[in-house]
Design a protein around this motif. Structure first.
Motif, PDB file in Angstrom:
ATOM      1  N   VAL A 131      48.507  44.186  35.212  1.00 35.70           N
ATOM      2  CA  VAL A 131      47.141  44.111  34.708  1.00 35.70           C
ATOM      3  C   VAL A 131      46.772  42.662  34.445  1.00 35.70           C
ATOM      4  CG1 VAL A 131      47.926  44.475  32.326  1.00 35.70           C
ATOM      5  CG2 VAL A 131      45.551  44.894  32.916  1.00 35.70           C
ATOM      6  N   ASN A 132      45.570  42.329  34.840  1.00 36.72           N
ATOM      7  CA  ASN A 132      45.006  41.026  34.512  1.00 36.72           C
ATOM      8  C   ASN A 132      44.316  41.139  33.164  1.00 36.72           C
ATOM      9  OD1 ASN A 132      43.333  38.655  34.404  1.00 36.72           O
ATOM     10  ND2 ASN A 132      43.601  38.476  36.633  1.00 36.72           N
ATOM     11  N   LEU A 133      44.777  40.374  32.196  1.00 40.59           N
ATOM     12  CA  LEU A 133      44.191  40.484  30.866  1.00 40.59           C
ATOM     13  C   LEU A 133      42.705  40.156  30.867  1.00 40.59           C
ATOM     14  CD1 LEU A 133      46.937  38.996  28.499  1.00 40.59           C
ATOM     15  CD2 LEU A 133      46.466  41.366  29.100  1.00 40.59           C
ATOM     16  N   THR A 134      42.288  39.343  31.805  1.00 42.23           N
ATOM     17  CA  THR A 134      40.850  39.046  31.922  1.00 42.23           C
ATOM     18  C   THR A 134      40.068  40.314  32.207  1.00 42.23           C
ATOM     19  OG1 THR A 134      41.423  36.867  32.801  1.00 42.23           O
ATOM     20  CG2 THR A 134      39.153  37.610  33.089  1.00 42.23           C
ATOM     21  N   ASP A 135      40.527  41.087  33.202  1.00 38.32           N
ATOM     22  CA  ASP A 135      39.836  42.336  33.534  1.00 38.32           C
ATOM     23  C   ASP A 135      39.959  43.354  32.406  1.00 38.32           C
ATOM     24  OD1 ASP A 135      39.143  41.282  36.005  1.00 38.32           O
ATOM     25  OD2 ASP A 135      40.955  42.049  36.977  1.00 38.32           O
ATOM     26  N   ALA A 136      41.146  43.415  31.792  1.00 35.17           N
ATOM     27  CA  ALA A 136      41.349  44.399  30.733  1.00 35.17           C
ATOM     28  C   ALA A 136      40.416  44.155  29.549  1.00 35.17           C
ATOM     29  CB  ALA A 136      42.803  44.360  30.270  1.00 35.17           C
ATOM     30  N   TYR A 137      40.075  42.895  29.309  1.00 36.62           N
ATOM     31  CA  TYR A 137      39.196  42.589  28.174  1.00 36.62           C
ATOM     32  C   TYR A 137      37.721  42.696  28.555  1.00 36.62           C
ATOM     33  CZ  TYR A 137      36.906  40.050  24.400  1.00 36.62           C
ATOM     34  OH  TYR A 137      36.075  39.704  23.366  1.00 36.62           O
ATOM     35  N   PHE A 138      37.354  42.166  29.705  1.00 34.31           N
ATOM     36  CA  PHE A 138      35.934  42.050  30.030  1.00 34.31           C
ATOM     37  C   PHE A 138      35.373  43.261  30.774  1.00 34.31           C
ATOM     38  CE2 PHE A 138      36.907  37.552  29.319  1.00 34.31           C
ATOM     39  CZ  PHE A 138      35.810  37.181  28.560  1.00 34.31           C
ATOM     40  N   GLU A 139      36.186  43.991  31.527  1.00 36.43           N
ATOM     41  CA  GLU A 139      35.656  45.121  32.296  1.00 36.43           C
ATOM     42  C   GLU A 139      35.032  46.195  31.401  1.00 36.43           C
ATOM     43  OE1 GLU A 139      35.059  45.728  35.489  1.00 36.43           O
ATOM     44  OE2 GLU A 139      35.596  43.634  35.789  1.00 36.43           O
ATOM     45  N   PRO A 140      35.625  46.535  30.237  1.00 39.74           N
ATOM     46  CA  PRO A 140      34.924  47.493  29.363  1.00 39.74           C
ATOM     47  C   PRO A 140      33.571  46.979  28.885  1.00 39.74           C
ATOM     48  CG  PRO A 140      37.237  47.353  28.756  1.00 39.74           C
ATOM     49  CD  PRO A 140      36.994  46.251  29.737  1.00 39.74           C
ATOM     50  N   LEU A 141      33.452  45.666  28.641  1.00 37.42           N
ATOM     51  CA  LEU A 141      32.164  45.118  28.220  1.00 37.42           C
ATOM     52  C   LEU A 141      31.129  45.259  29.329  1.00 37.42           C
ATOM     53  CD1 LEU A 141      33.417  41.847  26.453  1.00 37.42           C
ATOM     54  CD2 LEU A 141      32.936  44.081  25.435  1.00 37.42           C
ATOM     55  N   VAL A 142      31.545  44.951  30.569  1.00 37.61           N
ATOM     56  CA  VAL A 142      30.630  45.090  31.703  1.00 37.61           C
ATOM     57  C   VAL A 142      30.259  46.557  31.910  1.00 37.61           C
ATOM     58  CG1 VAL A 142      30.410  44.797  34.195  1.00 37.61           C
ATOM     59  CG2 VAL A 142      31.497  43.009  32.829  1.00 37.61           C
TER      60      VAL A 142
ATOM     61  N   MET B 126      52.905  41.765  34.061  1.00 32.66           N
ATOM     62  CA  MET B 126      53.604  42.633  35.012  1.00 32.66           C
ATOM     63  C   MET B 126      54.771  43.291  34.287  1.00 32.66           C
ATOM     64  SD  MET B 126      53.611  40.232  38.441  1.00 32.66           S
ATOM     65  CE  MET B 126      54.240  41.576  39.434  1.00 32.66           C
ATOM     66  N   LEU B 127      54.801  44.583  34.270  1.00 28.11           N
ATOM     67  CA  LEU B 127      55.862  45.378  33.662  1.00 28.11           C
ATOM     68  C   LEU B 127      56.425  46.300  34.724  1.00 28.11           C
ATOM     69  CD1 LEU B 127      57.404  46.460  31.123  1.00 28.11           C
ATOM     70  CD2 LEU B 127      55.497  48.064  30.827  1.00 28.11           C
TER      71      LEU B 127
END
Length: 475
Positions: A95-106, A273-274
């Motif tokens: 997961v890209n933390l950028t997407d994980a944080y901003f995608e819900p806002l978008v 990455m896990l």
């Protein structure tokens, strides 16, 4: 004047305006389509919120090796034959933390836009229903006016026939009969318009398409929602504040702003990455491991392999990230341009609707006076057919039959003009109501123009049934 009758073969559907507007809130397909778009946006938001969560996996892996291979620890070539089996589960995450944080806002901004789109669809549906409903009123009123003129035309023909041949030439009597036949044809066309406009209304509301709609209000009903004299300077701010289309565009602009923030933050937030380690495909983290030479699996033990990595990325040495930001700024500019176009469209709609409303309000009064004058003129002309005056030794009629025929023609035209103008006034009222962005629920539920009545909303078996609305988004 007697109301327009239905035929014995007609499927009657009595309804009033309040009930029709209430049905407009859920039954039209345009509302269902907008609600489906909302469910899609809700699903995107739910998926965006789940980007933090890893993917759970369960499986097994069997590997068989025959022949030589390197011994990396000793630096020699060996020739073992080995097989092993690994079964277990894992939690895999990239997961890209950028997407994980901003995608819900978008996604939340896009969901807001879809909710406003549903409101816009309901407002559009309300306008379509009102337009179709008043078209039924106009057609039925014109049909009633035509029947009234036919009745008066028969009186005219009977009056002319009773006059002597020395007072009325045969051609004048025939002219009156021709006028009566023409009125009968026009009445047939008006009845056709009534049935056609009924089909338009039942199509919008998804009712029985065979029904002939019978509005319970009189056909000269005038619905006033907004004062026609209200100045544009007072109307424009209301429209620019209330229109759901503009609110939807504003939400999309905010979504574009969140995307710009996302791309600016992308180089600073890592990719997490896990996964497993030293397992096939690095997909199994914990389980049972067995191995042995050749085909035997005689060594068993529990096993855990885990790996956590944090990676920072600069796409194209940072140039790719700059391109991402530039693209989102372009999309934001496009969203802003769409918003400005929508504002101009709303302003123009308010101006046009107000102009139509003011014109219709003035013409309703004029049409009312014209209809009253036409009634008085025909009655006076018909009465004058039985009165004579003497000019020397010649006995003459005070009014000639052709004058009564012309007066009857004017009476029919006055009926058509009056009911058409009343329908235009009502449509203009709802058009301005729609242009100002007032919610459909305000009329459908909060302040309906009349009492709701129970109606049969079932449809023939060959058409799909319509319930109270589409299924819920949580289905």
């Amino acid at each position: 004047m007697a109301p327009a009758p239905t035929a014995p073969t007609d499927v009657r559907f009595p309804i009033n305006l309040a009930t029709a507007l209430r049905l407009a809130d859920a039954r039209p397909l345009v509302v269902a389509a907008a609600q489906a778009g909302t469910w899609v946006a809700e699903a995107k938001l739910a998926r965006a919120k789940a980007l933090w969560l890893p993917t759970a996996m369960v499986g097994f892996d069997y590997i068989r090796h025959d022949g030589g291979g390197p011994d990396f620890n000793k630096g020699i070539l060996t020739a073992p034959s080995v097989n092993f089996f690994y079964a277990g589960g894992s939690f895999i995450q990239v997961v890209n933390l950028t997407d994980a944080y901003f995608e819900p806002l978008v996604a939340r901004r896009e969901l807001d836009a879809r909710h406003w789109d549903v409101q816009a669809a309901k407002n559009d549906s309300l306008l379509r229903v009102a337009d179709a409903y008043f078209a039924v009123h106009r057609a039925r009123g014109s049909y009633a006016g035509a029947l009234y003129c036919i009745d008066r035309g028969r009186q005219l023909v009977d009056r002319v026939d009773r006059l002597g041949a020395d007072l009325v030439a045969p051609v004048e009597a025939q002219r009156a009969r021709n006028m009566l036949a023409d009125l009968q044809q026009r009445a047939t066309s008006d009845r056709e318009d009534w049935r056609v406009s009924s089909a338009d209304l039942t199509q919008v509301l998804r009712l029985d398409p065979r029904a002939v709609v019978e509005p319970l209000e009189p056909d000269h009903l005038q619905v006033t929602l907004i004062d026609p004299g209200k100045p544009l300077d007072d109307l424009m701010p209301v429209a620019l504040t209330n229109r759901p289309e503009l609110a939807s565009h504003r939400a999309m602009i905010r979504a574009a702003e969140e995307r710009i923030r996302r791309e600016k933050a992308r180089p600073m937030l890592p990719v997490v990455m896990l996964n497993g380690f030293q397992s096939a495909g690095m997909l199994i983290q914990a389980g049972i491991f067995g191995m042995g030479p050749n085909s035997s699996l005689d060594q068993w033990s529990g096993r855990f392999d885990g790996s956590i990595q944090l990676l920072w990325q600069l796409e194209g040495m940072g140039l790719g990230n700059l391109a991402r930001v530039k693209r989102q700024r372009g999309e934001q500019s496009d969203a802003i341009a769409d918003f400005f176009r929508a504002q101009d469209l709303v302003s123009a709609e308010v101006t046009r609707a107000r102009a139509r409303l003011q014109s219709a309000a003035a013409r309703v009064t004029q049409a009312d006076r014209s209809l009253r004058a036409a009634l008085i003129t025909f009655d006076g002309t018909l009465e004058g057919l039985g009165q004579t005056s003497r000019f020397g030794d010649v006995l003459e009629l005070v009014n000639r039959p052709q004058e009564a025929v012309f007066a009857l023609e004017e009476l029919y035209a006055a009926f058509e003009n009056y009911y058409g103008t009343v329908a235009e006034y009502n449509r203009a009222q709802f058009e301005l109501f729609h242009a100002l962005g007032y919610p459909a629920r305000e009329l459908a539920e909060l302040a309906p123009p009349g009492d709701l009545i129970p109606v049969d909303t079932s449809r023939p078996d060959y058409l799909p049934p319509v319930g109270i609305g589409p299924p819920p988004a949580t289905r």
